[in-house]
Write a protein that holds these residues in place. Sequence first.
Motif, PDB file in Angstrom:
ATOM      1  N   ALA A   1       0.841  -1.203   0.000  1.00 42.92           N
ATOM      2  CA  ALA A   1       0.000   0.000   0.000  1.00 42.92           C
ATOM      3  C   ALA A   1       0.874   1.250   0.000  1.00 42.92           C
ATOM      4  O   ALA A   1       1.896   1.319   0.665  1.00 42.92           O
ATOM      5  CB  ALA A   1      -0.915  -0.002   1.215  1.00 42.92           C
ATOM      6  N   LEU A   2       0.450   2.256  -0.759  1.00 41.49           N
ATOM      7  CA  LEU A   2       1.116   3.561  -0.758  1.00 41.49           C
ATOM      8  C   LEU A   2       0.282   4.523   0.097  1.00 41.49           C
ATOM      9  O   LEU A   2      -0.942   4.396   0.173  1.00 41.49           O
ATOM     10  CB  LEU A   2       1.238   4.106  -2.181  1.00 41.49           C
ATOM     11  N   SER A   3       0.899   5.452   0.798  1.00 42.60           N
ATOM     12  CA  SER A   3       2.309   5.762   0.667  1.00 42.60           C
ATOM     13  C   SER A   3       3.164   4.977   1.660  1.00 42.60           C
ATOM     14  O   SER A   3       2.659   4.481   2.661  1.00 42.60           O
ATOM     15  CB  SER A   3       2.519   7.264   0.894  1.00 42.60           C
TER      16      SER A   3
ATOM     17  N   ASP B   1       3.599   2.102   6.470  1.00 45.86           N
ATOM     18  CA  ASP B   1       2.607   2.552   5.503  1.00 45.86           C
ATOM     19  C   ASP B   1       1.736   3.578   6.213  1.00 45.86           C
ATOM     20  O   ASP B   1       2.128   4.118   7.239  1.00 45.86           O
ATOM     21  CB  ASP B   1       1.794   1.378   4.934  1.00 45.86           C
ATOM     22  N   THR B   2       0.578   3.855   5.701  1.00 46.49           N
ATOM     23  CA  THR B   2      -0.237   4.921   6.292  1.00 46.49           C
ATOM     24  C   THR B   2      -0.825   4.541   7.644  1.00 46.49           C
ATOM     25  O   THR B   2      -1.256   5.416   8.400  1.00 46.49           O
ATOM     26  CB  THR B   2      -1.392   5.280   5.342  1.00 46.49           C
ATOM     27  N   LYS B   3      -0.834   3.242   7.976  1.00 44.65           N
ATOM     28  CA  LYS B   3      -1.478   2.812   9.210  1.00 44.65           C
ATOM     29  C   LYS B   3      -0.552   2.050  10.161  1.00 44.65           C
ATOM     30  O   LYS B   3      -0.717   2.121  11.366  1.00 44.65           O
ATOM     31  CB  LYS B   3      -2.695   1.930   8.885  1.00 44.65           C
TER      32      LYS B   3
ATOM     33  N   ARG C   1      15.993   1.090  -4.023  1.00 41.15           N
ATOM     34  CA  ARG C   1      16.184  -0.121  -4.817  1.00 41.15           C
ATOM     35  C   ARG C   1      14.973  -1.029  -4.654  1.00 41.15           C
ATOM     36  O   ARG C   1      14.062  -0.737  -3.889  1.00 41.15           O
ATOM     37  CB  ARG C   1      17.456  -0.866  -4.379  1.00 41.15           C
ATOM     38  N   GLY C   2      15.035  -2.169  -5.370  1.00 40.54           N
ATOM     39  CA  GLY C   2      13.955  -3.137  -5.266  1.00 40.54           C
ATOM     40  C   GLY C   2      12.923  -2.958  -6.362  1.00 40.54           C
ATOM     41  O   GLY C   2      13.166  -2.321  -7.393  1.00 40.54           O
ATOM     42  N   ASP C   3      11.750  -3.519  -6.131  1.00 42.09           N
ATOM     43  CA  ASP C   3      10.650  -3.472  -7.088  1.00 42.09           C
ATOM     44  C   ASP C   3       9.423  -2.865  -6.394  1.00 42.09           C
ATOM     45  O   ASP C   3       8.596  -3.595  -5.843  1.00 42.09           O
ATOM     46  CB  ASP C   3      10.339  -4.878  -7.599  1.00 42.09           C
ATOM     47  N   PRO C   4       9.317  -1.541  -6.436  1.00 37.99           N
ATOM     48  CA  PRO C   4       8.192  -0.904  -5.724  1.00 37.99           C
ATOM     49  C   PRO C   4       6.829  -1.368  -6.213  1.00 37.99           C
ATOM     50  O   PRO C   4       5.873  -1.408  -5.443  1.00 37.99           O
ATOM     51  CB  PRO C   4       8.402   0.585  -6.013  1.00 37.99           C
ATOM     52  N   THR C   5       6.707  -1.719  -7.504  1.00 40.44           N
ATOM     53  CA  THR C   5       5.410  -2.157  -8.027  1.00 40.44           C
ATOM     54  C   THR C   5       4.960  -3.463  -7.385  1.00 40.44           C
ATOM     55  O   THR C   5       3.767  -3.743  -7.310  1.00 40.44           O
ATOM     56  CB  THR C   5       5.487  -2.327  -9.550  1.00 40.44           C
ATOM     57  N   ALA C   6       5.925  -4.271  -6.936  1.00 37.60           N
ATOM     58  CA  ALA C   6       5.604  -5.537  -6.259  1.00 37.60           C
ATOM     59  C   ALA C   6       5.587  -5.376  -4.748  1.00 37.60           C
ATOM     60  O   ALA C   6       5.451  -6.368  -4.021  1.00 37.60           O
ATOM     61  CB  ALA C   6       6.608  -6.605  -6.660  1.00 37.60           C
TER      62      ALA C   6
END
Length: 347
Positions: free
Chosen positions: A38-40, A110-112, A83-88
Motif C-alpha cells: 500500500a502507498l504511501s 505505511d499509512t497505518k 532499490r527493489g521493485d516498488p510495483t511488487a
Amino acid sequence: MRTLLALTVLPWLALSSSTNKFIVQPETEVVFNCNVTALSVTWLWFPKHSKCARENAMKIIYTIDKQGNKTSVERFKKRLTLRGDPTAGKHALVLSDSVMSDSGIYSCSDTKTTVQCYELEIIEGCYRNVQIEIRSVAGAEGVALACFSCADKKQTEAFNWTFNEKPVSGLPGVTLTRSSTIIIKKVTAEDEGKWTCASADNPSQFSEYCLDLKSKRQQRRQDCQKVTTQATELNKNDSENDGKDRLIYPLTAVVVVVLALIVMASAWLYRRKRSRRLEQKLTDNSAANRDVSPRVSAGTGQAMTGTAAQQEEDKVQYAAINHSRTKRQQRPLSVEESTIYSAVKIK
C-alpha cells in the motif's frame, strides 16, 4: 573502505520479534528492506546522538507515494537511494557513506502500520582515511580523543579539530596536545556534540566522533518501541493533513471566486449610483438656470436686489391705481387734466 550490510525484513511481524539491531563502522552501506504494497510508504529516523546530528525529534527522511519519491532531510539528500521493485511492494532504502551521526532508529511504515523498526549504531572507525579513537585518562570523568591517519596509523601528521563546526581553541577544560589529541578533563553536557578531526594538508580527509553521555543500549531498545508508536501517530497526522489539504484547496478557490464577484458587483453598483447622482445634479442645474436674471429698474436700467425690487414693485402698483370714473361721471378729459395725470412720477 566500503562494506555492504543488508537488513532483511520479515514483513508484518510484531515489533518485539521484528526489531533488528546492527552495529557497523563508518562508510558502511546500509540497506533497509521493507515489503509493503500500500502507498504511501514512509521511512522515519529518530537520531541517537541528537546534539551531534543537530536533530532532536523524529524526522521523515524518505517517502514513496503516487507523486514519486523524495528525500525530506538535507543531511540525507545525496546519500539515500531506492532499490527493489516498488510495483511488487518490495522497497529497499539504501544509506550510503554512513557516519556516526547517522546512528539512530529507522522505521518503515505505511499509512497505518509500522512494518519494521531498525536500531542502527555506527561506531568509531576509519572514515575518509581518518580515525578518531576515544581513550580514558587519569580520572573517571575525563576522556581523550586521539586522531590519526588510517593509512599509517600515525599521529605525527597535522590535524585540525572542530567542535560543532567551530574551532576548539579557547574552549574551557579542553587541551590540544602536539600529537593531535584532544583531552577533556571533565566531560559535561557542554562537551556533548560532534568532534571533527581533519587533515591539515588535505581537508577532504576527515572523520567525526559523537560524544554523548546519554547513550545506553537499554534506552535505545525502549526508544524503538516509542518511535514505532510515534511513527504510526505521525503518519496518521500526515494522512489527516493531506485530507484537509485536499478539502482546503477547493474551498479556497470557491472563496476567491465569491470575493471576486462581490467586488465586481460593488463596483457596478457604485458606478450606477454615481451616474444617477450626476444626472440628478444636471437636471437641478438646468431648472435653476431657467430664470436667474435679476429685475432691472425702469428708471436706471440697473439690476436690483431682492429688497429694492420689492419696493419698486409696490410703487408701481401704487402708480397703477385706477383713477377712472364710472360711466355716468365719465366725460372727456381736458388737455390740462390729461397733462396733470401724465405728470405722475414713478419713484
